[in-house]
Scaffold this active site. Structure first.
Site, PDB file in Angstrom:
ATOM      1  N   HIS A  11      -0.536 -33.048   1.842  1.00  0.00           N
ATOM      2  CA  HIS A  11      -1.920 -32.906   2.243  1.00  0.00           C
ATOM      3  C   HIS A  11      -2.961 -34.118   1.982  1.00  0.00           C
ATOM      4  O   HIS A  11      -3.168 -34.286   0.760  1.00  0.00           O
ATOM      5  CB  HIS A  11      -2.440 -31.673   2.325  1.00  0.00           C
ATOM      6  CG  HIS A  11      -3.419 -31.140   3.029  1.00  0.00           C
ATOM      7  ND1 HIS A  11      -4.563 -30.435   2.510  1.00  0.00           N
ATOM      8  CD2 HIS A  11      -3.743 -31.305   4.189  1.00  0.00           C
ATOM      9  CE1 HIS A  11      -5.459 -30.508   3.535  1.00  0.00           C
ATOM     10  NE2 HIS A  11      -4.952 -30.927   4.326  1.00  0.00           N
ATOM     11  N   ASP A  40      -5.907 -38.310   7.002  1.00  0.00           N
ATOM     12  CA  ASP A  40      -6.973 -38.029   7.929  1.00  0.00           C
ATOM     13  C   ASP A  40      -7.519 -39.515   8.422  1.00  0.00           C
ATOM     14  O   ASP A  40      -7.870 -40.379   7.468  1.00  0.00           O
ATOM     15  CB  ASP A  40      -8.268 -37.322   7.660  1.00  0.00           C
ATOM     16  CG  ASP A  40      -7.898 -35.869   6.961  1.00  0.00           C
ATOM     17  OD1 ASP A  40      -7.212 -35.152   7.775  1.00  0.00           O
ATOM     18  OD2 ASP A  40      -7.907 -35.680   5.836  1.00  0.00           O
ATOM     19  N   HIS A  53     -11.746 -37.919   5.133  1.00  0.00           N
ATOM     20  CA  HIS A  53     -11.754 -36.686   5.678  1.00  0.00           C
ATOM     21  C   HIS A  53     -13.009 -36.143   6.304  1.00  0.00           C
ATOM     22  O   HIS A  53     -13.207 -35.743   7.564  1.00  0.00           O
ATOM     23  CB  HIS A  53     -11.475 -35.485   4.599  1.00  0.00           C
ATOM     24  CG  HIS A  53     -11.443 -34.170   5.316  1.00  0.00           C
ATOM     25  ND1 HIS A  53     -12.411 -33.263   5.133  1.00  0.00           N
ATOM     26  CD2 HIS A  53     -10.428 -33.390   5.744  1.00  0.00           C
ATOM     27  CE1 HIS A  53     -12.134 -32.166   5.737  1.00  0.00           C
ATOM     28  NE2 HIS A  53     -10.930 -32.147   6.294  1.00  0.00           N
ATOM     29  N   GLU A 106      -3.426 -37.630  11.094  1.00  0.00           N
ATOM     30  CA  GLU A 106      -4.685 -36.761  11.816  1.00  0.00           C
ATOM     31  C   GLU A 106      -5.847 -37.558  12.395  1.00  0.00           C
ATOM     32  O   GLU A 106      -6.625 -38.042  11.735  1.00  0.00           O
ATOM     33  CB  GLU A 106      -5.125 -35.669  10.884  1.00  0.00           C
ATOM     34  CG  GLU A 106      -5.822 -34.584  11.579  1.00  0.00           C
ATOM     35  CD  GLU A 106      -6.803 -33.679  10.967  1.00  0.00           C
ATOM     36  OE1 GLU A 106      -6.334 -33.092   9.681  1.00  0.00           O
ATOM     37  OE2 GLU A 106      -7.849 -33.324  11.186  1.00  0.00           O
TER      38      GLU A 106
HETATM   39  O1  G3P Z   1      -3.701 -31.694   9.706  1.00  0.00           O
HETATM   40  C1  G3P Z   1      -3.705 -30.696   8.751  1.00  0.00           C
HETATM   41  C2  G3P Z   1      -4.948 -30.286   7.967  1.00  0.00           C
HETATM   42  O2  G3P Z   1      -5.280 -31.433   7.174  1.00  0.00           O
HETATM   43  C3  G3P Z   1      -6.214 -30.158   8.855  1.00  0.00           C
HETATM   44  O3  G3P Z   1      -7.152 -29.575   7.923  1.00  0.00           O
HETATM   45  O4  G3P Z   1      -9.420 -30.156   7.399  1.00  0.00           O
HETATM   46  O5  G3P Z   1      -7.626 -30.524   5.860  1.00  0.00           O
HETATM   47  O6  G3P Z   1      -7.984 -32.088   7.854  1.00  0.00           O
HETATM   48  P1  G3P Z   1      -8.171 -30.601   7.263  1.00  0.00           P
HETATM   49 MG    MG Z   2      -6.150 -33.216   7.764  1.00  0.00          MG
END
Ligand code: G3P
Ligand code: MG
Length: 247
Positions: A11, A40, A53, A106
């Protein structure tokens, strides 16, 4: 469209073992045996897609202010942790291709930049992964962004991203011709999971850093999980061949 979903996604680039959304994180994920990485992507003030992010720079860099106001000349001089720079999407794509990693890009538009961000990411992703063996999976909380990706990069697989899956998820999946559904692990109920299973839609859940929780989610039928704790799940990354989607 072919997509093989590994069980685990690192992640935000490399999770919590490396500065988030950095090339060091992606390298670490690959070294630990991960086959997929989520990051992201937002536009800089010059319209360059970069890995970050937050809409503001303070939490993850030594900069101040909004990413969408920052020219590249200043943005790429910032420290994103341990001397790492904010990467361009192009750099992350090259690294993922080099390592054979599935990239979950993302699309993370700053407010008001939904269309522009998706247009740029869709165009660049098509070019950056042209001819690649493993195509990226594009996702976004912004349905507008996914719609743009559908229209501009129809051959790249898409996932819908929700904090909590809405009642009309099936219509949205069909409309946006999405193949995966991503949601917060805390809000996935059994009825929705059963409906997803009936529709043969893989569920991917973020963010899971607890082995017990992970075990339960897999037992309940979740296909893949996003984790920050690359150290905890590295041993599970190579044993599982992945879920193959064809369509
Ligand atoms: O894409 C899954 C996850 O990353 C979504 O939440 O806020 O960590 O980008 P966030
Ligand atoms: Mg994300």
């Amino acid at each position: 469209m072919k997509l093989t979903l590994p069980r685990w996604f690192a992640h935000r680039g490399g999770g919590s073992l490396a500065p988030e959304n950095t090339l060091a994180g992606i390298r670490l994920a690959a070294r630990l045996g991960y086959r997929a990485v989520e990051f992201d992507v937002m536009l800089s003030g010059d319209g360059t897609p970069v890995l970050i992010h937050d809409e503001t720079l303070e939490r993850t860099t030594n900069g101040v202010g909004r990413v969408c106001d920052m020219p590249d000349s200043e943005l790429f001089a910032l420290d994103a942790g341990h001397g790492e720079r904010i990467p361009r999407l192009a750099e992350a794509a090259a690294l993922c291709r080099q390592y054979g990693l599935l990239a979950n890009v993302e699309i993370k538009p700053a407010g008001g930049f939904e269309r522009q961000t998706a247009e740029t990411v869709a165009h660049q992703a098509r070019a950056l992964w042209h001819g690649a063996e493993v195509m990226p999976l594009l996702s976004s909380f912004s349905l507008e962004a996914v719609e743009v990706a559908r229209d501009l990069a129809p051959d790249l697989p898409r996932g819908l991203l929700f904090e909590q899956i809405p009642a009309d998820w099936q219509q949205e999946m069909a409309r946006l011709r999405a193949v995966t559904l991503h949601c917060n692990a805390r809000h996935l109920d059994d009825d929705t999971l059963a409906a997803l299973k009936d529709a043969a839609v893989p569920a991917l859940c973020y963010t899971v850093n607890d082995p017990e929780q992970a075990k339960k989610l897999f037992e309940r039928g979740v296909s893949s999980l996003f984790t920050d704790r690359l150290d905890l799940f590295a041993s599970e990354t190579s044993a599982y061949k992945g879920l193959h989607l064809d369509g």
